[in-house]
Design an enzyme around this catalytic site. Structure first.
Site, PDB file in Angstrom:
ATOM      1  CG  HIS A 165       6.234   9.588 -14.560  1.00  0.00           C
ATOM      2  ND1 HIS A 165       6.561   8.285 -14.867  1.00  0.00           N
ATOM      3  CD2 HIS A 165       5.996  10.207 -15.760  1.00  0.00           C
ATOM      4  CE1 HIS A 165       6.546   8.114 -16.168  1.00  0.00           C
ATOM      5  NE2 HIS A 165       6.193   9.260 -16.735  1.00  0.00           N
ATOM      6  CB  SER A 286      -4.074   8.223  16.586  1.00  0.00           C
ATOM      7  OG  SER A 286      -3.012   7.661  17.332  1.00  0.00           O
ATOM      8  CE  LYS A 292      -2.047  10.351  12.116  1.00  0.00           C
ATOM      9  NZ  LYS A 292      -1.561   8.997  12.496  1.00  0.00           N
ATOM     10  CD  GLU A 299      -4.876   4.490   5.997  1.00  0.00           C
ATOM     11  OE1 GLU A 299      -4.955   3.676   6.946  1.00  0.00           O
ATOM     12  OE2 GLU A 299      -4.304   5.598   6.100  1.00  0.00           O
TER      13      GLU A 299
END
Length: 470
Positions: A165, A286, A292, A299
């Site tokens: 969970h 980025s 970043k 992804e």
């Protein structure tokens, strides 16, 4: 015959028509732009069929020899990337037959299609193409699984939280997490065996739908093309695309597994977790924020899963209402198939590279372990001293509550405080608060102890050594 009739008559189907197609329809109908990638399979099938025509005494030995040499010449042009596609070429079958006719003459080349339809020809080509593609996927899966087992051996000592969970649950080995995906990917790889069997059925010799009237030896064709068996019914053979749905589902299921794998690593690579650091080779930056480092490789793996699920569902929607045998809707099957296969080859290779090149932070993993994660171990300690598990579970809960009431972690409770909850707590109870001891108790097969994880690695390594597709 006037000029327009001659134009349409140049097509494989043109004799019945007396006017050209609308130019938009001409473009709409073509599949050569995408099915040309099956040129090798189309030539292979045509060569086998030419030999079968000779065996059936429908063409002479000289004619079959001419056909085979001509098809070899067409093959060489494709291989050398010198084959020129013409405006009249609707598909790979038309293109190859047109070029064969130019090389050996239309009188001989025109006999190649005797008793054969593009309906049974195309589905044969697709099966041949997929059969080879599955070998590629088998090798890529072996690479992925090997990357995982190598990392699991390398990082066997690293401990981390296991989650249910998305809440920290119990201590596990990082290698145990790795092998959870290694096991899943091995299972997926092994499922190529029944999938390959579904692919390896010959439809050639079914004609357009009714069969072949020229006593073609289909058993010979199957042997010549490496198929294990022949299709049972010609109507089913020309319209059946269940095998493509099976391939798409296999790839979709794999993409979902890889998406979950990617999601875990995306979380683990964040500053909040900090368990892993991705290689620059599979990350991007980025355009606005110089600090970043984005997990774009992972992804995209996660994102591709959604696209592939949609492709699979779209294909099933196309199939659901088709009447029997071949319909032009089935031209769409290859667009979906090629797209998903291409995407998944990239996905598997990227995933393999990511797992092979990432670095882990064992200290950060271990610092995320907390003593409340050993509450179950408290219950197990009491079980080993003769208390029923349900009672022990309740007592362990009281230990958790006592620590919360005191405002400390459970390991800071004194032996007297523990004995106040149960007299079964003894001097050695402090051994409960050892994370290494915790993971080592799970020595049963499949558990997170060192010996169990090493056994998992060994079994997966042994399983993936086999060449399951030939």
């Amino acid at each position: 015959m006037d000029g327009k009739a001659q134009s349409e008559g140049g097509k494989l189907w043109g004799g019945r028509f007396s006017a050209d197609n609308d130019p938009i329809m001409e473009k709409f109908n073509k599949s050569i732009d995408f099915d040309k990638r099956m040129w090798r399979e189309d030539i292979k099938g045509s060569k086998a069929y030419a030999i079968s025509l000779s065996k059936a005494s429908l063409i002479t030995k000289d004619e079959v020899s001419s056909m085979l040499k001509g098809l070899d010449a067409v093959h060489d042009e494709w291989e050398a990337e010198s084959f020129e596609i013409e405006q009249s070429d609707e598909d790979i079958h038309t293109a190859n037959e047109r070029r064969l006719s130019e090389i050996i003459g239309p009188e001989i080349a025109g006999k190649l299609h005797t008793g054969r339809s593009r309906n049974d020809q195309v589905v044969t080509d697709v099966r041949l193409w997929i059969r080879q593609e599955l070998k590629t996927f088998s090798n890529l899966m072996k690479l992925l699984i090997t990357s995982i087992t190598e990392r699991a051996k390398q990082d066997i000592n690293a401990l981390m939280p296991g989650y249910t969970h998305m809440q920290r649950a119990q201590p596990i080995r990082w290698s145990h997490w790795l092998m959870s995906y290694g096991s899943a990917f091995l299972r997926n790889w092994q499922s190529l065996i029944p999938l390959h069997a579904k692919i390896n059925i010959l439809p050639l010799g079914s004609g357009a739908l009714a069969g072949n009237p020229f006593n073609i030896d289909r058993e010979f064709l199957a042997k010549e093309l490496g198929f294990n068996e022949i299709s049972l019914n010609s109507l089913d053979a020309t319209g059946n695309r269940d095998f493509i749905a099976d391939v798409l589902f296999w790839l979709t299921q794999l993409s979902c597994q890889l998406s979950r794998f990617a999601e875990d690593l995306i979380l683990y690579s964040t500053s909040e977790f900090g368990y892993v650091k991705l290689s620059d080779a599979y990350s991007t930056g980025s355009s606005l924020m110089p600090q970043k480092k984005n997990a774009d490789g992972l992804e995209l793996i996660r994102g591709k899963a959604g696209t592939i699920i949609g492709r699979c569902m779209g294909f099933m929607a196309t199939m659901k209402g088709l009447p029997s045998t071949y319909n032009k809707d089935l031209q769409e099957d290859k667009i979906v198939l090629f797209d998903v296969c291409d995407a998944m080859q990239d996905v598997i290779q990227i995933a393999s590279g990511i797992i092979a090149t990432l670095t882990i932070n064992p200290e950060k993993m271990k610092s995320a372990l907390s003593f409340d994660m050993l509450a179950t171990d408290v219950a197990y300690y009491l079980v080993r001293r003769g208390i029923a598990f349900r009672t022990a579970h309740n007592l362990a809960g009281q230990v958790v509550k006592a620590a919360e009431t005191k405002g400390c972690s459970m390991d800071k409770l004194s032996l007297a405080e523990l004995k106040n909850i149960s007299p079964k707590f003894e001097e050695g109870a402090s051994q409960i608060w050892n994370f290494e001891n915790s993971v080592e108790q799970y020595a049963a097969s499949g558990g997170t102890s060192r010996s169990s994880v090493l056994n998992q690695i060994a079994k997966v390594e042994k399983g993936v050594k086999a060449d399951i597709l030939i």
